[in-house]
Write an enzyme that holds these catalytic residues in place. Sequence first.
Site, short mmCIF file in Angstrom:
data_model
loop_
_atom_site.label_atom_id
_atom_site.label_comp_id
_atom_site.label_asym_id
_atom_site.label_seq_id
_atom_site.Cartn_x
_atom_site.Cartn_y
_atom_site.Cartn_z
N LYS A 261 0.84 -1.20 0.00
CA LYS A 261 0.00 0.00 0.00
C LYS A 261 0.88 1.26 0.00
CE LYS A 261 -2.56 2.14 3.77
NZ LYS A 261 -1.60 3.25 3.89
N LYS B 110 7.47 0.70 1.31
CA LYS B 110 8.05 -0.10 0.21
C LYS B 110 9.40 0.43 -0.23
CE LYS B 110 4.76 0.89 -2.62
NZ LYS B 110 3.88 1.54 -1.67
N LYS C 204 4.75 8.03 -8.07
CA LYS C 204 5.38 9.03 -7.18
C LYS C 204 6.86 9.25 -7.56
CE LYS C 204 4.67 7.81 -2.82
NZ LYS C 204 5.08 7.62 -1.41
N ASP D 274 -1.76 -0.51 -4.04
CA ASP D 274 -3.07 -0.27 -3.42
C ASP D 274 -4.15 -0.99 -4.21
OD1 ASP D 274 -1.38 2.17 -2.58
OD2 ASP D 274 -3.13 2.22 -1.26
P1 ADP Z 1 6.07 3.77 0.20
O1 ADP Z 1 7.20 3.61 -0.72
O2 ADP Z 1 5.39 2.48 0.53
O3 ADP Z 1 5.07 4.80 -0.27
P2 ADP Z 1 8.04 4.93 1.96
O4 ADP Z 1 9.10 3.90 1.94
O5 ADP Z 1 8.26 6.15 1.15
O6 ADP Z 1 6.62 4.30 1.60
O7 ADP Z 1 7.82 5.28 3.49
C1 ADP Z 1 6.90 6.29 3.90
C2 ADP Z 1 7.49 7.03 5.11
O8 ADP Z 1 7.56 6.13 6.21
C3 ADP Z 1 8.90 7.54 4.87
O9 ADP Z 1 9.03 8.82 5.40
C4 ADP Z 1 9.78 6.54 5.59
O10 ADP Z 1 10.97 7.09 6.09
C5 ADP Z 1 8.87 6.09 6.73
N1 ADP Z 1 9.20 4.72 7.17
C6 ADP Z 1 9.08 3.58 6.47
N2 ADP Z 1 9.47 2.51 7.19
C7 ADP Z 1 9.86 3.00 8.41
C8 ADP Z 1 10.38 2.39 9.62
N3 ADP Z 1 10.56 1.08 9.73
N4 ADP Z 1 10.68 3.22 10.65
C9 ADP Z 1 10.48 4.56 10.56
N5 ADP Z 1 10.00 5.17 9.45
C10 ADP Z 1 9.68 4.42 8.39
MG MG Z 2 7.53 4.53 -2.53
#
Ligand code: ADP
Ligand code: MG
Length: 290
Positions: free
Chosen positions: A13, A18, A44, A130
């Site tokens: 999601k 991810k 994104k 999603d």
């Molecule tokens: P996605 O790629 O699924 O959209 P992201 O990897 O960009 O999500 O993560 C979204 C936010 O959550 C980022 O700011 C990231 O630093 C934070 N985040 C993800 N995993 C963790 C974790 N294990 N601990 C702290 N922050 C996290």
């Molecule tokens: Mg991402």
Amino acid sequence: MAKKTKHIAIYGKGGIGKSTTTSNISAALAEAGYRVIQIGCDPKSDSTNTLRGGNYLPTVLDSLRESNHVKLEDISVVGFGGVLCIEAGGPVPGVGCAGRGINAAVSLLQELNVFEKYEADYVLYDVLGDVVCGGFAVPIRDGITDRAYVVSSSDFMAIYAANNLFKAINKYAPSGGAKLGGVIANGLTATYSESLVNDFASRTGTKVVGYVPRSLVVSQSELYGKTVIEANPESEHADIYRNLAKFIANDEDLNVPNPLNVTELRDWARNWGDKIFKLESGEVSGAEAI
Ligand code: ADP
Ligand code: MG
């Protein structure tokens, strides 16, 4: 003889972690001496940010819009540890299918013979999941990857998205689509979170391949524009990512999951709602409720 490249898709999601997880896996594999390509398959277009210090990288779709003769140098940047970073990109906002970039990127990379030329050991696809619509199903549908993992927390919408991915795998695996490696549990905080994710995995016939706790080390590394592996290599969290990378790199326990149907998923969730309520209200203590 050409080496066998493993193509791995990582779904989940939006906002679930991810890109953070995928980039740290890429960085850990690169640190271990492997040649890695990471392809962001999220409109994104920020999948590889922490591998390339946030430096600008044109997307494949944007480059294709501007020229018919796109070269690898136009759409890639070599990031931490030699990881080749690529962002598929998305449609012009409001127009077209968000999954189009994935198709365009993969076709172009195949045309340019990138996987062989780069002698990649691992190609990681960071895919927004999603809704696993036709476009987003491309990496698991058309033989591009042979294995997929899903990043999930214990939040219902994250589980819901994981279950949707399982439905897509279930549909396409018999005709040559990817199989499922398992669930990467990310950002579990509540006392019940681990049990809930474990239970979902066992109910759907899969496994949890790693638990990444929520941590300030991740947030801080991201603010530096780096992965945890690069910014905080000595941290406990870096080792968590290294172990996860090692597990996924060697995992051959792939299967076709049994997704829950709408009613089963609702009943399962409601049951967990009851358990959590009892647990939090102190009516029962930990192990008993779970
Ligand atoms: P996605 O790629 O699924 O959209 P992201 O990897 O960009 O999500 O993560 C979204 C936010 O959550 C980022 O700011 C990231 O630093 C934070 N985040 C993800 N995993 C963790 C974790 N294990 N601990 C702290 N922050 C996290
Ligand atoms: Mg991402």
